[in-house]
Scaffold this motif. Structure first.
Motif, PDB file in Angstrom:
ATOM      1  N   ASP A  41      26.586  21.245  47.728  1.00 46.28           N
ATOM      2  CA  ASP A  41      27.389  22.483  47.760  1.00 46.28           C
ATOM      3  C   ASP A  41      28.206  22.648  49.034  1.00 46.28           C
ATOM      4  O   ASP A  41      28.385  23.770  49.518  1.00 46.28           O
ATOM      5  N   GLU A  46      36.316  20.422  46.623  1.00 48.18           N
ATOM      6  CA  GLU A  46      37.147  21.455  46.004  1.00 48.18           C
ATOM      7  C   GLU A  46      38.492  21.550  46.725  1.00 48.18           C
ATOM      8  O   GLU A  46      39.544  21.659  46.108  1.00 48.18           O
ATOM      9  N   HIS A  55      35.346  23.269  40.903  1.00 51.26           N
ATOM     10  CA  HIS A  55      34.953  24.658  41.125  1.00 51.26           C
ATOM     11  C   HIS A  55      33.458  24.727  41.402  1.00 51.26           C
ATOM     12  O   HIS A  55      32.685  23.926  40.882  1.00 51.26           O
ATOM     13  N   ALA A  56      33.050  25.729  42.190  1.00 55.77           N
ATOM     14  CA  ALA A  56      31.628  26.017  42.295  1.00 55.77           C
ATOM     15  C   ALA A  56      31.146  26.510  40.940  1.00 55.77           C
ATOM     16  O   ALA A  56      31.907  27.161  40.210  1.00 55.77           O
ATOM     17  N   ASP A  57      29.910  26.191  40.585  1.00 53.06           N
ATOM     18  CA  ASP A  57      29.437  26.563  39.244  1.00 53.06           C
ATOM     19  C   ASP A  57      29.501  28.075  39.005  1.00 53.06           C
ATOM     20  O   ASP A  57      29.784  28.516  37.897  1.00 53.06           O
ATOM     21  N   ASP A  58      29.297  28.855  40.054  1.00 53.04           N
ATOM     22  CA  ASP A  58      29.343  30.310  39.869  1.00 53.04           C
ATOM     23  C   ASP A  58      30.760  30.886  39.973  1.00 53.04           C
ATOM     24  O   ASP A  58      30.942  32.095  39.885  1.00 53.04           O
ATOM     25  N   ARG A  59      31.733  30.025  40.177  1.00 47.72           N
ATOM     26  CA  ARG A  59      33.124  30.493  40.194  1.00 47.72           C
ATOM     27  C   ARG A  59      33.959  29.792  39.127  1.00 47.72           C
ATOM     28  O   ARG A  59      35.185  29.783  39.181  1.00 47.72           O
ATOM     29  N   PRO A  61      36.098  29.251  36.025  1.00 46.66           N
ATOM     30  CA  PRO A  61      36.832  30.122  35.093  1.00 46.66           C
ATOM     31  C   PRO A  61      36.182  30.061  33.708  1.00 46.66           C
ATOM     32  O   PRO A  61      35.601  29.036  33.342  1.00 46.66           O
ATOM     33  N   GLU A  62      36.254  31.135  32.982  1.00 44.16           N
ATOM     34  CA  GLU A  62      35.582  31.248  31.687  1.00 44.16           C
ATOM     35  C   GLU A  62      35.816  30.030  30.780  1.00 44.16           C
ATOM     36  O   GLU A  62      34.873  29.469  30.227  1.00 44.16           O
ATOM     37  N   ARG A  65      33.762  26.885  31.577  1.00 44.24           N
ATOM     38  CA  ARG A  65      32.291  26.963  31.573  1.00 44.24           C
ATOM     39  C   ARG A  65      31.622  25.738  30.950  1.00 44.24           C
ATOM     40  O   ARG A  65      30.600  25.271  31.451  1.00 44.24           O
TER      41      ARG A  65
END
Ligand code: SF4
Ligand code: F3S
Length: 78
Positions: A41, A46, A55-59, A61-62, A65
């Motif tokens: 991480d 990025e 992208h970070a997994d928690d960021r 985009p829908e 996913r």
């Protein structure tokens, strides 16, 4: 972990490979994949990707996913 999403497909710039300090990015077919357990991480990849595919997994985009699972599954079932 960080995740490689759709923008990498058929682009495969590989700048991410060069910069990852733990070498947890792997080539496979039309894209590259980040090993979810090896990624520390740091976020360096990025910034390095010229097409912003990472992208970070928690960021994520829908619409991107599914790539969380796609990256993980490349390395086999959990
Ligand atoms: Fe490698 Fe850091 Fe990117 Fe994870 S976030 S894949 S450790 S460069
Ligand atoms: Fe793909 Fe970007 Fe890496 S295009 S190979 S994620 S630098």
């Amino acid at each position: 972990p960080f995740v490689i999403a759709s923008a990498c497909i058929d682009v495969k710039d590989t700048a991410c490979l060069e910069v990852c300090p733990v070498d947890c990015i792997y080539e496979g077919g039309r894209t590259l994949y980040i090993h979810p357990e090896e990624c520390i991480d740091c976020g360096i990849c990025e910034t390095a990707c010229p097409v912003a595919a990472i992208h970070a997994d928690d960021r994520l985009p829908e619409e991107e996913r599914p790539f969380l699972q796609i990256n993980a599954e490349f390395f086999g079932p959990a």
